[in-house]
Design a protein around this motif. Structure first.
Motif, mmCIF file in Angstrom:
data_model
loop_
_atom_site.group_PDB
_atom_site.id
_atom_site.type_symbol
_atom_site.label_atom_id
_atom_site.label_comp_id
_atom_site.label_asym_id
_atom_site.label_seq_id
_atom_site.Cartn_x
_atom_site.Cartn_y
_atom_site.Cartn_z
ATOM 1 N N UNK A 102 28.525 40.065 33.984
ATOM 2 C CA UNK A 102 28.107 38.678 34.184
ATOM 3 C C UNK A 102 26.841 38.332 33.398
ATOM 4 N N UNK A 103 26.921 37.237 32.659
ATOM 5 C CA UNK A 103 25.745 36.678 31.976
ATOM 6 C C UNK A 103 25.240 35.544 32.862
ATOM 7 N N UNK A 104 24.033 35.666 33.336
ATOM 8 C CA UNK A 104 23.551 34.784 34.400
ATOM 9 C C UNK A 104 22.794 33.570 33.884
ATOM 10 N N UNK A 105 23.072 33.192 32.629
ATOM 11 C CA UNK A 105 22.492 31.976 32.059
ATOM 12 C C UNK A 105 23.435 31.482 30.964
ATOM 13 N N UNK A 106 23.567 30.170 30.844
ATOM 14 C CA UNK A 106 24.409 29.606 29.796
ATOM 15 C C UNK A 106 23.689 29.716 28.454
ATOM 16 N N UNK A 107 24.434 30.145 27.437
ATOM 17 C CA UNK A 107 23.860 30.188 26.099
ATOM 18 C C UNK A 107 23.804 28.778 25.523
ATOM 19 N N UNK A 108 22.941 28.572 24.559
ATOM 20 C CA UNK A 108 22.711 27.240 23.978
ATOM 21 C C UNK A 108 24.016 26.594 23.528
ATOM 22 N N UNK A 109 24.237 25.381 24.001
ATOM 23 C CA UNK A 109 25.402 24.612 23.589
ATOM 24 C C UNK A 109 26.693 24.978 24.290
ATOM 25 N N UNK B 250 30.581 27.153 29.244
ATOM 26 C CA UNK B 250 31.237 28.250 29.943
ATOM 27 C C UNK B 250 30.303 29.454 30.002
ATOM 28 N N UNK B 251 30.508 30.313 30.978
ATOM 29 C CA UNK B 251 29.668 31.505 31.135
ATOM 30 C C UNK B 251 29.774 32.402 29.909
ATOM 31 N N UNK B 252 28.697 33.105 29.609
ATOM 32 C CA UNK B 252 28.618 33.897 28.398
ATOM 33 C C UNK B 252 29.687 34.954 28.256
ATOM 34 N N UNK B 253 30.108 35.553 29.372
ATOM 35 C CA UNK B 253 31.120 36.597 29.289
ATOM 36 C C UNK B 253 32.453 36.046 28.780
ATOM 37 N N UNK B 254 32.790 34.802 29.138
ATOM 38 C CA UNK B 254 34.012 34.173 28.642
ATOM 39 C C UNK B 254 33.865 33.796 27.168
#
Length: 312
Positions: free
Chosen positions: A190-197, A200-204
């Motif tokens: 699990x990536x617990x923060x959205x990446x810029x732009x 969807x969650x980072x893992x997806x």
């Protein structure tokens, strides 16, 4: 004595003076997150820690990992585990404050504390509780990369290098099995923060980024991708990624031990999980799927293929 307590080092060894009374010191073990718990579990299984002289309080993923490893023990409540203990060894995780509260309680009771660090991330937060640093006596790590990191963040604690029995066990079991050249294991976390732009969650995002770059990686033909959820992932989280067509078959499952999943695959893909290090040590082709706009992969190990370094 030294044989049974080979894990003890400089500060914690003070407690071993109790042996002059013909009594081995009692070690309390507390863990919740699976990472540090795996190290503790395999120290127990290897005999580095004698189960006769421990009091254990495992919770959540740690308890599941211990059960799956076949470890048999009496599991105590958190408010019982320190009763009669001469020192505490605790995991360090993000999901709860269970381990941190145990450390703070032990320190208040003048019981020496060792904290187990299992990874290379979030060192600045691992020993913080209620905006205060927990002043542990020792930090236990299992590789040289982590030694300098731990020392830089916690200069007042002794940093001790321990045997990585968990890694040894996994690699030993992986090396004895034959892989399928068409199989890919994708290790989720699990990536617990959205990446810029991103919405969807980072893992997806990372999974789709990997699929988009199969040809760049030299992965061709029909491939079978097995997604292995992280121990903290809820059931069904990745169901929407399952598919089957003429090119790709994607399934989600973690019903097998980690070493079996890694052994069966020719390619092991992830973001920055510890399991990637296990695969690398076992000689697998290991890929980090952190995309260009994501933070850099924190794993310092040479040999990991970083997609964004290939694509530019």
């Amino acid at each position: 004595m030294a044989k049974k307590w080979s894990l003890a080092c400089r500060t914690i060894s003070i407690t071993l003076r109790i042996s002059s009374m013909n009594k081995l010191p009692m070690m309390a073990l507390v863990a919740h997150d699976a990472g540090a718990a795996n190290h503790i579990i395999y120290w127990l299984l290897a005999g580095d820690i004698d189960l006769t002289y421990v009091r254990i309080s495992f919770h959540g993923p740690a308890l599941i990992a211990a059960t799956n490893a076949g470890l048999e023990f009496d599991n105590l409540a958190l408010d019982q585990v320190l009763v009669g203990a001469d020192f505490l060894v605790a995991g360090t995780g993000w999901a709860t404050d269970i381990e941190k509260k145990a450390m703070r309680t032990a320190i208040f009771a003048s019981i020496p504390v060792a904290a187990v660090f299992d990874h290379w991330t979030n060192y600045d937060k691992r020993l913080y509780l209620d905006d205060e640093v927990i002043a542990v006596d020792e930090i236990w790590v299992t590789d040289t990369y982590a030694i300098e990191l731990a020392r830089s963040f916690y200069p007042n604690a002794d940093v001790c290098l321990k045997n990585n029995r968990y890694l040894d066990y996994q690699v030993r079991n992986i090396s004895s099995q034959i892989c399928d050249p068409h199989k890919v294991l994708f290790l989720m976390e699990p990536i617990r923060a959205l990446w810029a732009g991103e919405k969807d969650a980072g893992e997806f995002v990372a999974f789709h980024y990997f699929l988009e770059n199969l040809s760049v990686l030299g992965i061709s033909g029909r491939i079978d991708i097995r997604i292995r959820p992280h121990p903290s992932d809820p059931i069904g989280k990745y169901a929407r990624l399952e598919r089957s067509d003429d090119v790709i078959n994607v399934t989600v499952n973690n019903d097998l031990p980690l070493h079996q999943d890694i052994a069966a695959a020719a390619w092991v893909v992830g973001l920055q999980s510890y399991a990637m290090v296990v695969a690398l040590e076992a000689g697998k082709k290991v890929i980090s799927a952190m995309p260009n706009h994501a933070p850099s992969c924190v794993l310092p190990h040479k040999g990991i293929i970083h997609i964004k370094e290939i694509t530019g």
